[in-house]
Design a protein around this motif. Structure first.
Motif, PDB file in Angstrom:
ATOM      1  N   ASN A   1       0.824  -1.215   0.000  1.00 28.76           N
ATOM      2  CA  ASN A   1       0.000   0.000   0.000  1.00 28.76           C
ATOM      3  C   ASN A   1       0.861   1.269   0.000  1.00 28.76           C
ATOM      4  O   ASN A   1       0.807   2.082   0.925  1.00 28.76           O
ATOM      5  N   VAL A   2       1.645   1.434  -1.074  1.00 29.64           N
ATOM      6  CA  VAL A   2       2.509   2.614  -1.201  1.00 29.64           C
ATOM      7  C   VAL A   2       2.155   3.328  -2.510  1.00 29.64           C
ATOM      8  O   VAL A   2       2.755   3.052  -3.554  1.00 29.64           O
ATOM      9  N   PRO A   3       1.164   4.238  -2.495  1.00 28.51           N
ATOM     10  CA  PRO A   3       0.833   4.983  -3.718  1.00 28.51           C
ATOM     11  C   PRO A   3       2.041   5.744  -4.243  1.00 28.51           C
ATOM     12  O   PRO A   3       2.829   6.303  -3.471  1.00 28.51           O
ATOM     13  N   GLY A   4       2.184   5.769  -5.564  1.00 33.38           N
ATOM     14  CA  GLY A   4       3.318   6.439  -6.182  1.00 33.38           C
ATOM     15  C   GLY A   4       4.463   5.494  -6.508  1.00 33.38           C
ATOM     16  O   GLY A   4       5.427   5.893  -7.149  1.00 33.38           O
ATOM     17  N   PHE A   5       4.359   4.257  -6.064  1.00 34.93           N
ATOM     18  CA  PHE A   5       5.341   3.222  -6.386  1.00 34.93           C
ATOM     19  C   PHE A   5       4.598   2.033  -6.983  1.00 34.93           C
ATOM     20  O   PHE A   5       3.479   1.723  -6.581  1.00 34.93           O
ATOM     21  N   TRP A   6       5.219   1.365  -7.953  1.00 38.28           N
ATOM     22  CA  TRP A   6       4.553   0.306  -8.704  1.00 38.28           C
ATOM     23  C   TRP A   6       5.370  -0.986  -8.675  1.00 38.28           C
ATOM     24  O   TRP A   6       6.591  -0.966  -8.528  1.00 38.28           O
TER      25      TRP A   6
ATOM     26  N   GLN B   1       7.100   6.092  -9.522  1.00 40.32           N
ATOM     27  CA  GLN B   1       6.437   6.824 -10.596  1.00 40.32           C
ATOM     28  C   GLN B   1       6.951   8.257 -10.623  1.00 40.32           C
ATOM     29  O   GLN B   1       7.005   8.935  -9.592  1.00 40.32           O
ATOM     30  N   SER B   2       7.346   8.725 -11.779  1.00 40.43           N
ATOM     31  CA  SER B   2       7.843  10.091 -11.941  1.00 40.43           C
ATOM     32  C   SER B   2       6.739  10.966 -12.529  1.00 40.43           C
ATOM     33  O   SER B   2       6.187  10.658 -13.580  1.00 40.43           O
TER      34      SER B   2
END
Length: 466
Positions: A225-230, A341-342
């Motif tokens: 559950n780490v938004p911004g990482f995939w 994510q950039s």
């Protein structure tokens, strides 16, 4: 009995300041709203911290507070200071609390100074003078410290281009079957958003993935559950076994590992290329930076000028998400497979579009605050993405971004950052699920918040200290 009464009296004295703060904070939301109450809480507790520091100086170091709370935002419901204040100190603190702003309008730009100016005409004159002074200091700081001469930028870009050309030739010759798209240079040096010195560039290395063999999973949809990482997962192994994709060699636990990808490139870029020989031809001194969060090259292209080039493997997914192999700063083992994510390209485009619409000063404001953070070690943890998003969020609330409003917007930005730090959350304007403060430790948030809050009372000093 006397002993019990004495204990109670002592306890009452110890909690006198805490009781005052509890009362102020418990009623603040009714008067100021949530945002105003948060700012008032920080202000009252900054006063408390000042007296705590004064009292703690002669005390034994073994009596340090072990609670781990942020001293600039200690919530009153976590308990008051255990230290004892004498009657004079309590009186002074009480007077300090009385001078704090008590209405929601007090938290507009220049509010902290307005408290000191009671006469309406005198107050307006004083405020106008202070705004003009800050405005002049900001533009002087911009021209003398922030802006980089165009000649210096051109030389740095040429050095970065030379390195990019050498890497392109080497990789194509050494590994002709590695599926890569054309490398390109990126970063603030190419967006005219770099400040102070032209010392940083990014070399983007786009990787090609087979569409039917790899799929991306947003971090919020995983157990981490780490938004911004995939996560990038390998698919169809039953039909296309391991080895069907060139990048299978970098697979860990069924996922493409950015750490493994970086290790592959590090062996090539840092271990196989004869940088001293290339540097002698180009008249540069080139060496890999060790240790480094990413693969970074240091290029000395003038006697006193250095350029740092980050080598960033890049994935562009079908949905348009740009993922780079830059690890989570607080990464544990379970985060090693996460791709970052950039949002940089989209953030920069949005900022520039807003400035073009109204001839605004957003980019100038961003460059000033970036320079302040770059030159002030206490603010070094605030990065360009965080500052850009803070300005974009502020733009949603504030419409006046004329060049004459730079001082007001700068103060407003500092106050907004204090509020975001107090909340421990700065949302990304392109994806509100992403918290751009997720890689800051509580101690770093504490230091950043207190430094910025202190700067609100004298922003010109913030410029002078750098």
């Amino acid at each position: 009995m006397a002993g019990v009464n004495g204990d109670r009296k002592g306890k009452k004295d110890d909690n006198g300041l805490g009781t005052a703060i509890d009362f102020v904070l418990s009623n603040a939301k009714l008067v100021l709203g949530v945002g105003g109450a948060a700012m008032l809480g920080i202000a009252t507790l900054a006063v408390k911290r000042m007296y705590d520091r004064a009292l703690s100086a002669p005390a034994s170091p073994t009596k340090a507070d072990q609670s781990g709370r942020r001293s600039w935002e200690e919530p009153s419901w976590l308990g008051s200071s255990p230290r004892t204040l004498n009657r004079d100190m309590k009186h002074n603190v009480s007077r300090s609390l009385q001078t704090l702003p008590t209405s929601s309008s007090s938290f507009k730009p220049d509010s902290l100074r307005r408290v000191m100016c009671r006469g309406s005409g005198k107050a307006e004159l004083q405020r106008a003078r202070m705004r003009l002074s800050l405005q002049e200091h900001l533009w002087t700081f911009f021209h003398e410290r922030v802006a980089i001469p165009s000649e210096e930028q051109a030389v740095a870009r040429r050095a970065a281009l030379d390195i990019c050309a050498e890497l392109r030739v080497f990789l194509h010759a050494k590994l002709p079957d590695m599926p890569l798209r054309e490398m390109y240079l990126s970063g603030s040096l190419y967006d005219d958003l770099q400040v102070v010195t032209a010392d940083h560039a990014q070399l983007m290395v786009p990787m090609i993935l087979e569409k039917n063999l790899w799929s991306s999973i947003p971090g919020e949809d995983t157990i981490m559950n780490v938004p911004g990482f995939w996560l990038v997962r390998r698919e169809n192994l039953e039909y296309f076994p391991r080895g069907s994709s060139y990048w299978d060699r970098c697979m860990v636990g069924g996922y493409l590992s950015p750490k493994s990808v970086l290790e592959v490139f590090e062996k090539l870029v840092a271990g196989s290329i004869n940088w001293p020989a290339i540097g002698s031809v180009l008249d540069y001194i080139i060496r890999p930076v060790v240790p480094s969060e990413t693969l970074t090259l240091e290029v000395q292209y003038e006697t006193d000028l250095r350029l740092y080039i980050d080598f960033l493997p890049l994935l562009v997914m079908e949905d348009g998400a740009s993922l780079i192999a830059k690890p989570h700063r607080l990464a544990a083992e379970r985060h090693e497979n996460l791709w970052r994510q950039s949002f940089r390209v989209a953030e920069t485009a949005k900022l520039r579009a807003l400035d073009q619409e109204d001839g605004g000063c957003r980019s100038a404001c961003l460059k000033v605050v970036k320079a302040v953070c770059k030159l002030n070690p206490a603010l070094a943890r605030l990065n360009a993405s965080q500052l850009t998003n803070a300005i974009l969020l502020l733009s949603e609330q504030e419409g006046d971004w004329t060049q004459e409003a730079l001082a007001d917007r700068f103060l407003q930005l500092l106050r907004a950052l204090v509020g975001h730090l107090e909340a421990g959350r700065l949302p990304c304007t392109l994806n509100y699920k992403v918290n751009l403060f997720c890689e800051l430790t509580p101690q770093e948030i504490d230091e950043l918040g207190y430094t910025l809050y202190s700067a609100l009372s004298d922003p010109e000093n913030l410029l002078r200290t750098v």
